[in-house]
Design an enzyme around this catalytic site. Structure first.
Site, PDB file in Angstrom:
ATOM      1  N   LYS A  63       0.816  -1.219   0.000  1.00  0.00           N
ATOM      2  CA  LYS A  63       0.000   0.000   0.000  1.00  0.00           C
ATOM      3  C   LYS A  63       0.847   1.264   0.000  1.00  0.00           C
ATOM      4  O   LYS A  63       0.479   2.259  -0.633  1.00  0.00           O
ATOM      5  CB  LYS A  63      -0.953   0.001   1.197  1.00  0.00           C
ATOM      6  CG  LYS A  63      -0.307   0.248   2.546  1.00  0.00           C
ATOM      7  CD  LYS A  63      -1.343   0.363   3.632  1.00  0.00           C
ATOM      8  CE  LYS A  63      -0.692   0.618   4.977  1.00  0.00           C
ATOM      9  NZ  LYS A  63       0.005   1.905   5.045  1.00  0.00           N
ATOM     10  N   THR A  64       1.990   1.244   0.710  1.00  0.00           N
ATOM     11  CA  THR A  64       2.830   2.442   0.735  1.00  0.00           C
ATOM     12  C   THR A  64       3.366   2.745  -0.649  1.00  0.00           C
ATOM     13  O   THR A  64       3.430   3.916  -1.073  1.00  0.00           O
ATOM     14  CB  THR A  64       3.997   2.252   1.726  1.00  0.00           C
ATOM     15  OG1 THR A  64       3.466   1.928   3.011  1.00  0.00           O
ATOM     16  CG2 THR A  64       4.826   3.518   1.840  1.00  0.00           C
ATOM     17  N   ASP A 251      -3.747   7.842   4.235  1.00  0.00           N
ATOM     18  CA  ASP A 251      -3.198   6.536   4.580  1.00  0.00           C
ATOM     19  C   ASP A 251      -3.868   6.024   5.863  1.00  0.00           C
ATOM     20  O   ASP A 251      -4.278   6.810   6.715  1.00  0.00           O
ATOM     21  CB  ASP A 251      -1.686   6.668   4.790  1.00  0.00           C
ATOM     22  CG  ASP A 251      -1.001   5.320   4.904  1.00  0.00           C
ATOM     23  OD1 ASP A 251      -1.628   4.300   4.562  1.00  0.00           O
ATOM     24  OD2 ASP A 251       0.177   5.285   5.322  1.00  0.00           O
ATOM     25  N   GLU A 252      -3.978   4.717   5.998  1.00  0.00           N
ATOM     26  CA  GLU A 252      -4.539   4.069   7.197  1.00  0.00           C
ATOM     27  C   GLU A 252      -5.917   4.645   7.554  1.00  0.00           C
ATOM     28  O   GLU A 252      -6.198   4.984   8.701  1.00  0.00           O
ATOM     29  CB  GLU A 252      -3.579   4.224   8.396  1.00  0.00           C
ATOM     30  CG  GLU A 252      -2.170   3.701   8.149  1.00  0.00           C
ATOM     31  CD  GLU A 252      -2.081   2.177   8.171  1.00  0.00           C
ATOM     32  OE1 GLU A 252      -3.128   1.524   8.227  1.00  0.00           O
ATOM     33  OE2 GLU A 252      -0.953   1.665   8.114  1.00  0.00           O
ATOM     34  N   GLN A 342      -7.510  -4.573   9.609  1.00  0.00           N
ATOM     35  CA  GLN A 342      -6.406  -4.203  10.493  1.00  0.00           C
ATOM     36  C   GLN A 342      -6.762  -3.004  11.370  1.00  0.00           C
ATOM     37  O   GLN A 342      -5.880  -2.307  11.860  1.00  0.00           O
ATOM     38  CB  GLN A 342      -5.146  -3.888   9.681  1.00  0.00           C
ATOM     39  CG  GLN A 342      -4.576  -5.082   8.941  1.00  0.00           C
ATOM     40  CD  GLN A 342      -3.203  -4.807   8.362  1.00  0.00           C
ATOM     41  OE1 GLN A 342      -2.213  -4.697   9.079  1.00  0.00           O
ATOM     42  NE2 GLN A 342      -3.138  -4.689   7.046  1.00  0.00           N
ATOM     43  N   ARG A 688       2.108 -10.651  10.405  1.00  0.00           N
ATOM     44  CA  ARG A 688       3.455 -10.092  10.586  1.00  0.00           C
ATOM     45  C   ARG A 688       4.519 -11.098  10.147  1.00  0.00           C
ATOM     46  O   ARG A 688       5.676 -10.743   9.973  1.00  0.00           O
ATOM     47  CB  ARG A 688       3.724  -9.731  12.046  1.00  0.00           C
ATOM     48  CG  ARG A 688       2.834  -8.688  12.708  1.00  0.00           C
ATOM     49  CD  ARG A 688       2.675  -7.446  11.904  1.00  0.00           C
ATOM     50  NE  ARG A 688       1.473  -7.538  11.073  1.00  0.00           N
ATOM     51  CZ  ARG A 688       1.221  -6.733  10.045  1.00  0.00           C
ATOM     52  NH1 ARG A 688       2.077  -5.800   9.713  1.00  0.00           N
ATOM     53  NH2 ARG A 688       0.102  -6.856   9.355  1.00  0.00           N
TER      54      ARG A 688
END
Length: 870
Positions: A63-64, A251-252, A342, A688
């Site tokens: 995503k980044t 973002d997020e 998330q 993770r």
């Protein structure tokens, strides 16, 4: 030959370069290099520039890269100049990473992007430009938490409110929560204002805001709350910024709170004409509880009332557009990137509903799902996807990978938390011997108190470790304070320890008193404690301070006398209680107070492993002294919340037990919404891991000072059996023949789940179903019924965990077998010692079974090989 002019006229078909042809390849080669390597979904997210776009980016899907490449694409296509792009992140670290990547893609263009930053940094920048419109000056000060608390204490004193009963820190937390929901003082519901100081919460909030204006100051929450007020009260200023930002990127988005949502909604609409009301700028009813920030109590159906204040209306619905009419204020080019799976920060105000309602808030929005994971292996992704699919509140996506399946997710049971730590320590050592880098190993715990067991184990093994997102267990403030009390008891000459706690909790012994004690100690060349004993016999101190200091000295004298006749664990409890230190944290209403109390209980529990106070303090000095260099390879130890955004080759996830994970506190406070957030947290933990994910649970765990038999987490039964392998604990005792408990409880389990086919299992199932026949329908999957877990059922199969099973019983953490007929070597009234229950004497003997009256734990039944003569 026909002349060209006389040829019959036919339409020339449009030409498109053939896929894979020379023209297509040449055009691709001439295209921007930053698009190379993007998969089709990522490229679509980058190139879809017009209108609202929601990018659902699963864990490890890049995503980044999508966000930064989208900015680069906007700039390279000439759609906007750098100063016309608003790009919002949640952390300064994320903002720096985006600027670095953009700089690598576009050179110096990133230097001209003043509006790339966090919500609060951008909000503060806007506020300084227009400070006078919100009764501030452009050089206003942003207060930190300590300054806020001091200011609130002054207000409490002015109102004659007891700050011990109603702590300033509690009020600071309430005000921060109101600001996160976009509530100004006049908008706080009366029911919530009544929660503090008998209904004075709203008045104190208003006084606090007035005082901030007088001091030309703002707190962290004001950076957005005052922005919202600025835009609402000054439509011309709002139009200025709406016109300035041609593109908005967030973002997020799943972690935004109500205030951040309102701020974005105001900016994300096309500029309105002068005189157009705010209701035209934000489609929907301005009287909506969501927009006003008002809340009401709402319970989850079928679960009873939930004490958590929930938003009654989760998001404003767009005003319907009549036939033939054009929408007056169409949303501009806004792109929000996030992952509803998330969203794990509900406890600090995040509203997952913001991302779930995106298509309602922005009609015609395009939703692009990034589901190709570049991080984890197939088995890990399959397990994580199957687990999160049990949540109802999600938009839905399934992570996939083109990588190999890799190793299955492992699930391991341990006898207790100590064995759990031993088992994980041994597995890490095996990985290290196999050449694994310790920097690629992480242990993710649900609660910080779990870390202590692992820290002690790593010190014993000599394994280097680092704690991420907070101090090590023994470096936490509350632990250092408690240790300081014990150090002074053990050594009255420990000046550093005495100085640390002489006024903790507050006793009216400030800096002036401590300086006086130092002067006296230096002149007479004596320890600080003895100097205090001498000073209280003089008139050098004021009566109140002298009395407080005398009481403290008498307390230490009493505790020191008790040291030789009282168990050191009991002495620690006495000291923490009589000193007022435990009460200090019990009265503290801050969010972390409960965690600090849990840590203190864990500290007392950790002392049980040592013979006396001196031995324990020597162990602590070794732990505190171990501090490797920054470049040293080390295992990473952190909470699941701190692990967001990180990734490791090997991830250990201990403590998957009911009450701990999912957290019972979260379930009690938030009901089904809390359960779904806990499941999202489990999903985050699994994703993770790149290569190995290892889950652990303990059958016995010391919680709040009491040993309890635990039930494996319901999340374990929500994992797919095809992707999970059950393994034997390597802790060295407790399971299997090595520990004297017979065969492993997992020996007869052929698959992970509840599909047993043995006759005994089928009979047990039939009996269980008959017993539940009159209870009506069961709960839906993911509910709170403990019997859903195959590990928690009382069915008659070897090694089950239920306290009510019909085989060998587990009583208070010890296996009670049937008498073997052998004669015990112990006699009635023998004094014995047990590792967990301490000292006691035998009151009944049945073969190799002993009934022992323990001095602290009461009467217990244990096998004679678990005790020794005292």
């Amino acid at each position: 030959m026909t002349e060209p002019s006389k040829l019959p006229h036919r339409g020339v078909p449009e030409h498109q370069p053939a896929a894979g042809g020379i023209a297509a390849r040449a055009r691709a080669a001439a295209g921007p290099q930053y698009l190379n390597g993007l998969n089709p979904e990522q490229r679509e997210a980058v190139e879809t520039l017009d209108g609202p776009v929601l990018v659902l980016a699963g864990a490890g899907t890049g995503k980044t890269r999508v966000l930064t490449t989208r900015i680069a694409h906007i700039l390279s296509q000439g759609r906007a100049r750098p100063q016309e792009i608003l790009s919002v992140t949640f952390t300064n670290k994320a903002a720096r990473e985006m600027k670095l990547r953009l700089g690598q893609m576009l050179g110096q263009a990133v230097e001209g992007m003043p509006w790339l930053g966090t919500f609060h940094s951008i909000g503060g920048r806007i506020l300084r430009f227009h400070a006078e419109l919100v009764q501030l000056k452009s050089n206003f000060t942003v207060l930190d938490v300590d300054d806020q608390v001091r200011l609130l204490k002054q207000l409490l004193q002015a109102e004659n409110i007891d700050d011990k009963r109603w702590p300033a820190r509690m009020l600071a937390g309430l005000i921060d929560g109101w600001k996160n929901r976009g509530l100004a003082p006049g908008q706080v519901p009366a029911g919530e204002a009544a929660m503090f100081a008998n209904g004075k919460g709203g008045k104190l909030y208003a006084s606090y805001q007035e005082r901030l204006k007088i001091l030309n100051a703002a707190d962290f929450g004001d950076l957005l709350l005052e922005n919202i007020r600025l835009f609402r009260e000054n439509p011309d200023v709002l139009r200025q910024y709406q016109g300035r930002f041609k593109f908005i990127l967030v973002d997020e988005y799943q972690d935004t709170n109500v205030a951040q949502y309102l701020w974005l909604r105001l900016l994300s609409q096309a500029p309105s004409r002068p005189g157009v009301p705010l209701s035209a700028i934000i489609p929907g009813d301005l009287t909506s509880p969501r927009l006003r920030g008002e809340v009401g109590l709402q319970s989850n159906p079928g679960e009873g009332d939930s004490p958590r204040a929930e938003l009654v209306e989760t998001a404003p619905h767009p005003a319907p557009v009549k036939d033939g009419e054009k929408e007056k204020t169409p949303p501009k080019n806004i792109c929000c990137v996030g992952d509803d799976d998330q969203s794990i920060y509900g406890w600090r105000g995040a509203e997952v509903d913001n991302i779930l309602r995106f298509e309602h808030d922005f009609p015609g929005a395009k939703v692009i799902r990034l589901e190709r994971n570049y991080r984890s292996t197939g088995h890990i992704l399959a397990a994580a996807s199957h687990l999160i699919a049990h949540n109802e509140g999600r938009l839905g996506k399934t992570l996939r990978t083109e990588d190999v399946d890799g190793e299955k997710v492992t699930v391991t049971g341990a006898w207790d938390s100590e064995e759990e730590a031993r088992a994980i320590g041994e597995e890490i050592e095996e990985l290290q011997r196999a050449g694994e880098n310790l920097n690629e190993v992480a242990i993710l715990v649900r609660a910080s108190f779990q870390m202590r067991e692992f820290e002690d184990r790593f010190v014993t093994l000599g394994l280097p470790y680092r704690v991420i997102g907070g101090p090590r267990f023994y470096e936490r403030a509350e632990i250092r304070d408690a240790l300081a009390y014990l150090r002074v008891i053990n050594s009255p000459a420990d000046d550093l320890a005495f100085e640390r706690i002489v006024n903790v909790p507050k006793r009216g012994l400030g800096d002036a008193t401590v300086q006086l004690l130092h002067d006296h100690a230096r002149k007479r060349r004596m320890p600080l404690f003895e100097a205090a004993r001498a000073v209280v016999e003089t008139d050098e101190l004021k009566p109140k301070a002298r009395g407080s200091l005398r009481d403290l000295i008498m307390q230490f004298d009493r505790w020191r006398a008790q040291r030789d006749v009282t168990a050191h664990t009991e002495l620690a409890e006495i000291v923490l209680d009589e000193s007022g230190y435990t009460e200090m944290w019990q009265k503290d209403r801050s969010a972390d107070a409960a965690g600090r109390l849990d840590n203190l209980k864990e500290l007392v529990r950790s002392m049980e492993e040592f013979e006396n106070l001196q031995g324990f303090l020597e162990h602590i000095s070794l732990v505190m002294d171990r501090d490797g260099g920054a470049e040293e390879e080390a295992v990473s130890l952190m909470t699941l919340h701190s692990a967001k955004g990180l990734e490791f080759d090997n991830v250990f996830l201990p403590g998957w037990e009911e009450g701990l994970f999912p957290s019972q506190r979260t379930l009690d406070e938030q009901g089904r919404a809390g359960l779904e957030e806990e499941r999202r947290l489990a999903h985050v933990g699994l994703t993770r891991a790149r290569r190995r994910a290892k889950l652990f649970f303990a059958t016995n765990r010391r919680i709040h000072g009491t040993w309890s038999t635990t039930i494996p987490s319901r999340f374990l039964d929500e994992l797919p059996s095809a992707n999970v392998e059950i393994t034997e604990s390597k802790g060295g005792s407790g399971w299997g023949g090595a520990g004297g408990y017979g065969a492993s409880r997992f020996d007869n389990i052929e698959s992970f789940g509840s599909s047993y086919s043995t006759p005994g299992w089928q009979r047990a199932q039939a009996n269980r179903n008959r017993g539940q026949g009159g209870r009506g329908g069961g709960q839906a999957r993911g509910g709170f019924e403990e019997s859903q877990s195959s590990f928690s059922r009382g069915d008659d199969f070897s090694g089950g965990f239920s306290r009510a099973k019909r085989g060998p019983m587990v009583i208070e953490g010890e296996l009670v077998a049937k008498s073997t007929g052998t004669v015990s070597e112990f006699a009635l009234d023998d004094r014995v010692f047990h590792q967990k229950f301490g000292y006691g004497h035998v009151v009944k003997i049945d073969g190799n079974k002993l009934t022992i009256a323990f001095e602290k734990a009461g009467e217990k039944k244990v096998l004679d090989n678990f005790v020794e003569r005292a």
